[in-house]
Scaffold this active site. Sequence first.
Site, PDB file in Angstrom:
ATOM      1  N   ARG A  72       0.862  -1.189   0.000  1.00 21.83           N
ATOM      2  CA  ARG A  72       0.000   0.000   0.000  1.00 21.83           C
ATOM      3  C   ARG A  72       0.898   1.239   0.000  1.00 21.83           C
ATOM      4  O   ARG A  72       1.211   1.797   1.057  1.00 21.83           O
ATOM      5  CB  ARG A  72      -0.939  -0.049   1.196  1.00 21.83           C
ATOM      6  CG  ARG A  72      -2.021  -1.132   1.023  1.00 21.83           C
ATOM      7  CD  ARG A  72      -2.682  -1.489   2.320  1.00 21.83           C
ATOM      8  NE  ARG A  72      -1.692  -2.007   3.253  1.00 21.83           N
ATOM      9  CZ  ARG A  72      -1.882  -2.134   4.558  1.00 21.83           C
ATOM     10  NH1 ARG A  72      -3.024  -1.782   5.089  1.00 21.83           N
ATOM     11  NH2 ARG A  72      -0.920  -2.615   5.324  1.00 21.83           N
ATOM     12  N   ASP A 114       2.557   4.923  -0.368  1.00 19.04           N
ATOM     13  CA  ASP A 114       2.172   6.258   0.094  1.00 19.04           C
ATOM     14  C   ASP A 114       1.967   7.231  -1.059  1.00 19.04           C
ATOM     15  O   ASP A 114       2.387   6.952  -2.194  1.00 19.04           O
ATOM     16  CB  ASP A 114       3.281   6.831   0.992  1.00 19.04           C
ATOM     17  CG  ASP A 114       3.311   6.168   2.356  1.00 19.04           C
ATOM     18  OD1 ASP A 114       2.227   5.931   2.919  1.00 19.04           O
ATOM     19  OD2 ASP A 114       4.426   5.886   2.855  1.00 19.04           O
ATOM     20  N   ARG A 173      11.975   4.513   3.327  1.00 18.26           N
ATOM     21  CA  ARG A 173      12.304   5.946   3.279  1.00 18.26           C
ATOM     22  C   ARG A 173      13.099   6.385   4.509  1.00 18.26           C
ATOM     23  O   ARG A 173      13.958   7.275   4.416  1.00 18.26           O
ATOM     24  CB  ARG A 173      11.027   6.760   3.108  1.00 18.26           C
ATOM     25  CG  ARG A 173      10.404   6.568   1.713  1.00 18.26           C
ATOM     26  CD  ARG A 173       8.957   7.032   1.644  1.00 18.26           C
ATOM     27  NE  ARG A 173       8.829   8.415   2.051  1.00 18.26           N
ATOM     28  CZ  ARG A 173       7.665   9.003   2.316  1.00 18.26           C
ATOM     29  NH1 ARG A 173       6.526   8.304   2.218  1.00 18.26           N
ATOM     30  NH2 ARG A 173       7.625  10.252   2.677  1.00 18.26           N
TER      31      ARG A 173
END
Lengths: 254, 254
Positions: free
Chosen positions: A52, A54, A200
């Site tokens: 999923r 971002d 990230r």
Amino acid sequence: MPRYALMVEYDGAPFHGWQRQADGLPSVQQVIEEAAAHLNAGVVPVVGAAGRTDAGVHAEAQVAELDLEADYAPERVREALNFHTRPHPVSILRAARAPEDWSARFACIGRAYRYRILNRRPRPALEAGRVWHVQARLDADAMHEAAQMLLGKHDFSAYRAASCQAKDALRTLDRLDVSRYADAVEFHVEARSFLHHQVRNLVGTLVQVGQGKRPITWPRSVLDSRDRARAGQTAPPEGLTFLAARYAEPLDWV
Amino acid sequence: MPRYALMVEYDGAPFHGWQRQADGLPSVQQVIEEAAAHLNAGVVPVVGAAGRTDAGVHAEAQVAELDLEADYAPERVREALNFHTRPHPVSILRAARAPEDWSARFACIGRAYRYRILNRRPRPALEAGRVWHVQARLDADAMHEAAQMLLGKHDFSAYRAASCQAKDALRTLDRLDVSRYADAVEFHVEARSFLHHQVRNLVGTLVQVGQGKRPITWPRSVLDSRDRARAGQTAPPEGLTFLAARYAEPLDWV
């Protein structure tokens, strides 16, 4: 109800992520679900994904699952979805029939991401929205060395978003390679599954090593601390691309 | 007046080509000229380029020249132009002092272009606007073989746009390589100079060989006919990128 697997390419820029938004903001899931309703007597099905992603994150080959009322050949599903997802930058690369209990998310045993930094002084023109622009010269070899100390099974609490909903932070990092290609620095990351913002946060932390602000051992000491406050910034979403999802049972893609 | 050479990257999508448009439609030249006016007491200078790319054509390293009233260090020119060209997808990669009689266009002794086709059934999502989407499978080896028969010095009238303003159609094609990379087919083309639409007309003609509609010898027979009406379609601009300009005298780029 026949179940289908979909392999999906998308440009994340215009979307508020994969997941359908309560406030109706555009999402990749909504685009595919609304296209699928045309194949489903107007009923909007739920489409789940392996990753999923971002807002702003791209995909070369996201994998999703879709149930339809009627039994169509996978080619037909792929073609019809590509017709109805226009003009959004979402393309169904392949489709397959999947077992009825198959889940794109829960059957997935491996996920691969690429993170791309444009490492030069002038801002990006051709790669705008596809890279993190870092002007100061990065030492990719130092980042790669630091990254190798993070491989294996660990509690990744220090690299997890505050909003992460996973039950625990134990994850096994299988690959975290950092390489330079001319003005670009690329991270290739693989694991069975990831925590929210894990890639990230790893990139944002390793960049401090690449800039010479922190020693090569620092990302590992951040890991061991399990303290999110000690890690580097969350790298911006636009450099991240979901590359591939792996499954134990092969699908018969067309 | 000091003269500068600029190396410029741009996304051609929002522009009506390199060249300033009489009707004020956006062009790359206008964006750079208006940025340069900030360095030139508000006077808008004329910026010439090695390759006057058409609407929708991109550049990885276009070369342009610029005269300024004042004498600035090339770094300063590069940084100031990158500040003032924002938010357009135009980035000054490098700058150099150039001799006063130097011309980005007339001193150029070699130009290189890449043409990229996305050769798969599903439409592009990540590469939308950067490729020509051709669904039918192309035989890149056949196209490459046909392309080799076009190398050397010839009258390229058959591959020239009706609007081409060059005095004659004699050009020397130094390289025309066609290669497949997974779902992409790329053309790498080099010559001292090109006629208007020459690369796109060559690509559009070779694609007919790649689709098996024409024999490998056909593009050469089109060349020999010197008849534009015999060649294939002009390939769309979005697959074309200006890669590099070569000069006999090296410039001291920063």
